[in-house]
Design a protein around this motif. Structure first.
Motif, PDB file in Angstrom:
ATOM      1  N   THR A  41      -4.901  23.082   0.733  1.00 38.23           N
ATOM      2  CA  THR A  41      -5.015  21.849   1.493  1.00 38.23           C
ATOM      3  C   THR A  41      -4.184  20.754   0.841  1.00 38.23           C
ATOM      4  OG1 THR A  41      -7.288  22.434   2.065  1.00 38.23           O
ATOM      5  CG2 THR A  41      -6.674  20.142   2.356  1.00 38.23           C
ATOM      6  N   ILE A  42      -3.542  19.959   1.681  1.00 39.63           N
ATOM      7  CA  ILE A  42      -2.844  18.767   1.209  1.00 39.63           C
ATOM      8  C   ILE A  42      -3.458  17.588   1.943  1.00 39.63           C
ATOM      9  CG2 ILE A  42      -0.661  17.514   1.141  1.00 39.63           C
ATOM     10  CD1 ILE A  42       0.735  20.219   0.985  1.00 39.63           C
ATOM     11  N   ARG A  43      -3.828  16.556   1.210  1.00 39.50           N
ATOM     12  CA  ARG A  43      -4.441  15.363   1.804  1.00 39.50           C
ATOM     13  C   ARG A  43      -3.467  14.210   1.667  1.00 39.50           C
ATOM     14  NH1 ARG A  43     -10.087  12.480  -0.010  1.00 39.50           N
ATOM     15  NH2 ARG A  43      -9.854  10.723   1.395  1.00 39.50           N
ATOM     16  N   ILE A  44      -3.179  13.541   2.781  1.00 38.83           N
ATOM     17  CA  ILE A  44      -2.299  12.383   2.791  1.00 38.83           C
ATOM     18  C   ILE A  44      -3.164  11.161   3.081  1.00 38.83           C
ATOM     19  CG2 ILE A  44      -0.309  11.293   3.873  1.00 38.83           C
ATOM     20  CD1 ILE A  44       0.638  14.154   4.593  1.00 38.83           C
ATOM     21  N   VAL A  45      -3.120  10.185   2.199  1.00 36.05           N
ATOM     22  CA  VAL A  45      -3.956   8.987   2.312  1.00 36.05           C
ATOM     23  C   VAL A  45      -3.050   7.776   2.522  1.00 36.05           C
ATOM     24  CG1 VAL A  45      -5.686   7.555   1.171  1.00 36.05           C
ATOM     25  CG2 VAL A  45      -5.659  10.026   0.765  1.00 36.05           C
ATOM     26  N   ARG A  46      -3.318   7.042   3.622  1.00 34.69           N
ATOM     27  CA  ARG A  46      -2.557   5.824   3.923  1.00 34.69           C
ATOM     28  C   ARG A  46      -3.533   4.715   4.282  1.00 34.69           C
ATOM     29  NH1 ARG A  46       1.889   7.144   8.283  1.00 34.69           N
ATOM     30  NH2 ARG A  46       2.572   5.078   7.691  1.00 34.69           N
ATOM     31  N   GLU A  47      -3.169   3.481   3.993  1.00 36.78           N
ATOM     32  CA  GLU A  47      -3.969   2.329   4.364  1.00 36.78           C
ATOM     33  C   GLU A  47      -3.175   1.478   5.348  1.00 36.78           C
ATOM     34  OE1 GLU A  47      -5.704   0.109   1.155  1.00 36.78           O
ATOM     35  OE2 GLU A  47      -5.878   1.917  -0.063  1.00 36.78           O
ATOM     36  N   PHE A  48      -3.890   0.902   6.323  1.00 39.17           N
ATOM     37  CA  PHE A  48      -3.253   0.111   7.367  1.00 39.17           C
ATOM     38  C   PHE A  48      -3.930  -1.236   7.501  1.00 39.17           C
ATOM     39  CE2 PHE A  48      -2.639   4.534   8.382  1.00 39.17           C
ATOM     40  CZ  PHE A  48      -1.299   4.596   8.674  1.00 39.17           C
ATOM     41  N   HIS A  69       0.859  -1.183   0.000  1.00 40.31           N
ATOM     42  CA  HIS A  69       0.000   0.000   0.000  1.00 40.31           C
ATOM     43  C   HIS A  69       0.893   1.231   0.000  1.00 40.31           C
ATOM     44  CE1 HIS A  69      -3.865  -1.981   1.051  1.00 40.31           C
ATOM     45  NE2 HIS A  69      -3.051  -2.893   1.532  1.00 40.31           N
ATOM     46  N   GLU A  70       0.720   2.063  -0.990  1.00 40.98           N
ATOM     47  CA  GLU A  70       1.540   3.269  -1.066  1.00 40.98           C
ATOM     48  C   GLU A  70       0.792   4.456  -0.479  1.00 40.98           C
ATOM     49  OE1 GLU A  70       3.337   4.157  -4.785  1.00 40.98           O
ATOM     50  OE2 GLU A  70       3.758   2.066  -5.219  1.00 40.98           O
ATOM     51  N   THR A  71       1.529   5.359   0.138  1.00 42.09           N
ATOM     52  CA  THR A  71       0.945   6.603   0.633  1.00 42.09           C
ATOM     53  C   THR A  71       0.666   7.503  -0.556  1.00 42.09           C
ATOM     54  OG1 THR A  71       2.162   6.413   2.700  1.00 42.09           O
ATOM     55  CG2 THR A  71       1.367   8.606   2.106  1.00 42.09           C
ATOM     56  N   ARG A  72      -0.552   8.067  -0.586  1.00 43.40           N
ATOM     57  CA  ARG A  72      -0.912   9.007  -1.646  1.00 43.40           C
ATOM     58  C   ARG A  72      -0.952  10.410  -1.061  1.00 43.40           C
ATOM     59  NH1 ARG A  72      -5.629   5.960  -2.251  1.00 43.40           N
ATOM     60  NH2 ARG A  72      -6.814   7.881  -2.072  1.00 43.40           N
ATOM     61  N   ILE A  73      -0.382  11.356  -1.790  1.00 44.52           N
ATOM     62  CA  ILE A  73      -0.438  12.763  -1.401  1.00 44.52           C
ATOM     63  C   ILE A  73      -1.202  13.495  -2.497  1.00 44.52           C
ATOM     64  CG2 ILE A  73       0.886  14.839  -0.881  1.00 44.52           C
ATOM     65  CD1 ILE A  73       3.148  12.944   0.063  1.00 44.52           C
ATOM     66  N   GLU A  74      -2.315  14.100  -2.090  1.00 41.11           N
ATOM     67  CA  GLU A  74      -3.191  14.778  -3.046  1.00 41.11           C
ATOM     68  C   GLU A  74      -3.234  16.272  -2.714  1.00 41.11           C
ATOM     69  OE1 GLU A  74      -6.851  12.746  -2.301  1.00 41.11           O
ATOM     70  OE2 GLU A  74      -6.124  10.847  -3.112  1.00 41.11           O
ATOM     71  N   ALA A  75      -3.015  17.102  -3.722  1.00 47.87           N
ATOM     72  CA  ALA A  75      -3.048  18.549  -3.537  1.00 47.87           C
ATOM     73  C   ALA A  75      -3.890  19.163  -4.646  1.00 47.87           C
ATOM     74  CB  ALA A  75      -1.638  19.126  -3.565  1.00 47.87           C
TER      75      ALA A  75
END
Length: 58
Positions: free
Chosen positions: A19-26, A7-13
């Protein structure tokens, strides 16, 4: 609780928003991940680093 392998971390701007959104899955139940963000002693473990002590006032 660790980030899931593969699972890769996604950074959305959005260029139109400040705003910057950081999306991670665990690989952990939603309730456990939520607790890691709301309980001060777990937040300190989450943010690390392991060789420093962190005090969080709530």
């Amino acid at each position: 609780m660790t980030s899931a392998p593969g699972h890769e971390t996604r950074i959305e701007a959005d260029p139109g928003l400040p705003t910057i959104r950081i999306v991670r899955e665990f690989d952990a139940p939603q309730e456990q991940v939520f607790r890691a963000w709301i309980e001060p002693q777990l937040v300190a473990l989450w943010l690390g680093p392991d060789d420093l002590d962190m005090k969080i006032d709530d």
